[in-house]
Design a protein around this motif. Structure first.
Motif, PDB file in Angstrom:
ATOM      1  N   HIS A   1       0.808  -1.214   0.000  1.00 60.76           N
ATOM      2  CA  HIS A   1       0.000   0.000   0.000  1.00 60.76           C
ATOM      3  C   HIS A   1       0.842   1.265   0.000  1.00 60.76           C
ATOM      4  O   HIS A   1       0.678   2.130  -0.856  1.00 60.76           O
ATOM      5  CB  HIS A   1      -0.932   0.031   1.227  1.00 60.76           C
ATOM      6  N   ASP A   2       1.719   1.379   0.972  1.00 56.27           N
ATOM      7  CA  ASP A   2       2.512   2.608   1.056  1.00 56.27           C
ATOM      8  C   ASP A   2       3.428   2.741  -0.151  1.00 56.27           C
ATOM      9  O   ASP A   2       3.674   3.839  -0.637  1.00 56.27           O
ATOM     10  CB  ASP A   2       3.346   2.619   2.341  1.00 56.27           C
ATOM     11  N   TYR A   3       3.926   1.606  -0.610  1.00 52.87           N
ATOM     12  CA  TYR A   3       4.779   1.588  -1.795  1.00 52.87           C
ATOM     13  C   TYR A   3       4.044   2.195  -2.988  1.00 52.87           C
ATOM     14  O   TYR A   3       4.539   3.092  -3.662  1.00 52.87           O
ATOM     15  CB  TYR A   3       5.178   0.142  -2.060  1.00 52.87           C
ATOM     16  N   ASP A   4       2.830   1.681  -3.235  1.00 48.23           N
ATOM     17  CA  ASP A   4       2.028   2.194  -4.349  1.00 48.23           C
ATOM     18  C   ASP A   4       1.658   3.655  -4.148  1.00 48.23           C
ATOM     19  O   ASP A   4       1.659   4.445  -5.093  1.00 48.23           O
ATOM     20  CB  ASP A   4       0.741   1.380  -4.493  1.00 48.23           C
ATOM     21  N   LEU A   5       1.316   3.992  -2.903  1.00 47.12           N
ATOM     22  CA  LEU A   5       0.922   5.366  -2.597  1.00 47.12           C
ATOM     23  C   LEU A   5       2.047   6.336  -2.924  1.00 47.12           C
ATOM     24  O   LEU A   5       1.834   7.348  -3.589  1.00 47.12           O
ATOM     25  CB  LEU A   5       0.539   5.475  -1.121  1.00 47.12           C
ATOM     26  N   CYS A   6       3.260   6.024  -2.450  1.00 43.26           N
ATOM     27  CA  CYS A   6       4.405   6.910  -2.707  1.00 43.26           C
ATOM     28  C   CYS A   6       4.689   7.025  -4.198  1.00 43.26           C
ATOM     29  O   CYS A   6       4.983   8.113  -4.699  1.00 43.26           O
ATOM     30  CB  CYS A   6       5.655   6.392  -2.003  1.00 43.26           C
ATOM     31  N   GLU A   7       4.592   5.904  -4.883  1.00 41.94           N
ATOM     32  CA  GLU A   7       4.896   5.939  -6.307  1.00 41.94           C
ATOM     33  C   GLU A   7       3.871   6.781  -7.055  1.00 41.94           C
ATOM     34  O   GLU A   7       4.223   7.582  -7.921  1.00 41.94           O
ATOM     35  CB  GLU A   7       4.943   4.535  -6.903  1.00 41.94           C
ATOM     36  N   LEU A   8       2.606   6.613  -6.726  1.00 44.61           N
ATOM     37  CA  LEU A   8       1.575   7.395  -7.414  1.00 44.61           C
ATOM     38  C   LEU A   8       1.727   8.880  -7.104  1.00 44.61           C
ATOM     39  O   LEU A   8       1.576   9.727  -7.999  1.00 44.61           O
ATOM     40  CB  LEU A   8       0.180   6.899  -7.027  1.00 44.61           C
ATOM     41  N   ARG A   9       2.035   9.201  -5.870  1.00 46.26           N
ATOM     42  CA  ARG A   9       2.248  10.611  -5.510  1.00 46.26           C
ATOM     43  C   ARG A   9       3.411  11.183  -6.309  1.00 46.26           C
ATOM     44  O   ARG A   9       3.337  12.305  -6.821  1.00 46.26           O
ATOM     45  CB  ARG A   9       2.594  10.729  -4.020  1.00 46.26           C
ATOM     46  N   ALA A  10       4.496  10.423  -6.396  1.00 47.11           N
ATOM     47  CA  ALA A  10       5.676  10.909  -7.122  1.00 47.11           C
ATOM     48  C   ALA A  10       5.324  11.182  -8.577  1.00 47.11           C
ATOM     49  O   ALA A  10       5.666  12.227  -9.143  1.00 47.11           O
ATOM     50  CB  ALA A  10       6.807   9.893  -7.023  1.00 47.11           C
ATOM     51  N   ARG A  11       4.627  10.238  -9.198  1.00 45.08           N
ATOM     52  CA  ARG A  11       4.301  10.395 -10.612  1.00 45.08           C
ATOM     53  C   ARG A  11       3.329  11.547 -10.845  1.00 45.08           C
ATOM     54  O   ARG A  11       3.510  12.350 -11.767  1.00 45.08           O
ATOM     55  CB  ARG A  11       3.707   9.098 -11.162  1.00 45.08           C
ATOM     56  N   ALA A  12       2.297  11.634 -10.001  1.00 46.87           N
ATOM     57  CA  ALA A  12       1.318  12.711 -10.176  1.00 46.87           C
ATOM     58  C   ALA A  12       1.976  14.066  -9.946  1.00 46.87           C
ATOM     59  O   ALA A  12       1.702  15.035 -10.662  1.00 46.87           O
ATOM     60  CB  ALA A  12       0.137  12.510  -9.230  1.00 46.87           C
ATOM     61  N   ALA A  13       2.842  14.135  -8.940  1.00 48.64           N
ATOM     62  CA  ALA A  13       3.539  15.395  -8.654  1.00 48.64           C
ATOM     63  C   ALA A  13       4.436  15.780  -9.827  1.00 48.64           C
ATOM     64  O   ALA A  13       4.466  16.943 -10.254  1.00 48.64           O
ATOM     65  CB  ALA A  13       4.352  15.275  -7.369  1.00 48.64           C
ATOM     66  N   ALA A  14       5.179  14.804 -10.337  1.00 50.75           N
ATOM     67  CA  ALA A  14       6.079  15.076 -11.464  1.00 50.75           C
ATOM     68  C   ALA A  14       5.282  15.573 -12.661  1.00 50.75           C
ATOM     69  O   ALA A  14       5.640  16.578 -13.297  1.00 50.75           O
ATOM     70  CB  ALA A  14       6.859  13.821 -11.831  1.00 50.75           C
ATOM     71  N   GLY A  15       4.204  14.883 -12.981  1.00 54.19           N
ATOM     72  CA  GLY A  15       3.391  15.265 -14.135  1.00 54.19           C
ATOM     73  C   GLY A  15       2.833  16.664 -14.003  1.00 54.19           C
ATOM     74  O   GLY A  15       2.876  17.473 -14.932  1.00 54.19           O
ATOM     75  N   THR A  16       2.306  16.971 -12.807  1.00 55.42           N
ATOM     76  CA  THR A  16       1.711  18.286 -12.570  1.00 55.42           C
ATOM     77  C   THR A  16       2.763  19.386 -12.679  1.00 55.42           C
ATOM     78  O   THR A  16       2.552  20.414 -13.346  1.00 55.42           O
ATOM     79  CB  THR A  16       1.067  18.335 -11.175  1.00 55.42           C
TER      80      THR A  16
END
Lengths: 247, 110
Positions: free
Chosen positions: A213-228
């Motif tokens: 869970h936390d693994y996926d959460l961090c990865e999604l946050r990183a990607r969404a932040a990078a994209g934005t």
């Protein structure tokens, strides 16, 4: 290759004809397709340089999201033009996460209503469109006029920004949440939470498994932040070199 | 508008992350372009808690987004290292798991 040894001491940026370049020692960074790595915004170049300088003994490419986004914009490996990118983005509306509701369990349905309805309402108001939501297996019925509005709104972005927008939509599985981010209506943390609402609901009920869970959460946050960040840095007219952003 | 909290807090968080990133590179973080750019931007806007103009909001949102990026990458890497980075055990370790030891063969394997 997933990883590679760090082969450079110093990372710096310099300004070339087409924009800003990244220097790894005396070598100029190139894209996977061997093009010169040039970005239109100095702030973006600095952030990319920081990614390269943050690597310790090995270069972990899977953590360098801004570099990846720039490479995609420069190489365009899927060979899509602006129209195709926009269509791909708007198509997501038909299966937008926040419009696709469950009926059971009641607690989850209630959570979706409380958390997602306000965002849908915001988008409907901001863009003057009808979106709605649905519990049907075929998803919401999006009127053609709504799609047209989003198509023409996205057309106002340049090619680089559009790559970023489409990336965020693919990660969050929602056009509306992505527009919420791009329009600075919600933070990355909030957008990711809303995108993962059902996971969060299950986690609250059954507990969190850190390595998943936390693994996926961090990865999604990183990607969404990078994209934005990528979209915003490529859209600021004051800092951008227009020659590079030709559609 | 996104609920961002105090700009000072965002700035502090951002500087902390830049310090972490520089520690990996083994260089003082005040020398890095990223640090200088962030400080210049905040100084130029003099971001205080008075929500004055749109440019302030935009800068703060950008800073908060970059902070989220740096923090999430670091946390993701830490989790990756802890749970997914160990690779395979050696034959010695595997034997040791069930209480065996591999035989010592002075001439090597036949």
């Amino acid at each position: 290759p997933l990883e590679r040894k760090r082969f450079y001491q110093n990372v710096s940026i310099s300004q070339g004809e087409g924009g800003f370049e990244i220097n790894l020692d005396h070598r100029k960074l190139k894209t996977p397709q061997a093009k010169l790595f040039t970005v239109p915004s100095e702030a973006l170049a600095i952030a990319v340089a920081t990614e390269w300088d943050s690597q310790k003994d090995t270069i972990k490419f899977y953590t360098m999201h801004l570099t990846t986004l720039c490479n995609t914009a420069l190489d365009n490996p899927t060979q899509r033009n602006k129209v195709q990118l926009i269509c791909a983005a708007v198509k997501f509306l038909e299966t937008d996460t926040i419009c696709y509701r469950v009926e059971e369990p009641a607690a989850l349905a209630e959570l979706q209503k409380n958390e997602w309805d306000p965002i849908v309402a915001w988008a409907e108001d901001r863009y003057n469109v009808a979106i709605g939501s649905s519990t049907s297996i075929t998803g919401p019925n999006i009127p053609a006029s709504t799609k047209d509005t989003f198509i023409s709104h996205l057309a106002s972005y340049n090619m680089w920004a559009l790559q970023g927008i489409e990336y965020v939509i693919t990660q969050l599985k929602s056009l509306i949440l992505s527009m919420g981010l791009i329009d600075r209506h919600i933070t990355v943390e909030k957008a990711v939470l809303l995108s993962r609402l059902e996971e969060e609901y299950q986690i609250q009920r059954w507990g969190s498994v850190e390595w998943a869970h936390d693994y996926d959460l961090c990865e999604l946050r990183a990607r969404a932040a990078a994209g934005t960040l990528f979209v915003h840095l490529c859209s600021e007219s004051s800092t951008v070199k227009h020659k590079l952003l030709q559609d | 508008m996104a609920a961002l909290g105090s700009p000072l807090r965002t700035l502090r968080g951002l500087l902390r992350e830049l310090r972490h990133a520089s520690a990996r590179a083994g260089r003082p973080y005040r020398d890095t372009p990223a640090y200088q750019h962030v400080m210049a931007a905040f100084r130029a806007h003099r971001v205080t808690s008075e929500k004055l103009c749109r440019a302030h909001q935009e800068l703060h949102f950008q800073a908060a987004t970059y902070l989220c990026l740096l923090r999430s990458v670091r946390e993701h890497l830490a989790l990756h290292h802890e749970y997914h980075g160990k690779g395979e055990r050696s034959p010695d370790e595997v034997a040791g798991l069930v209480g065996f030891r591999l035989p010592q063969q002075p001439g090597g394997k036949g």
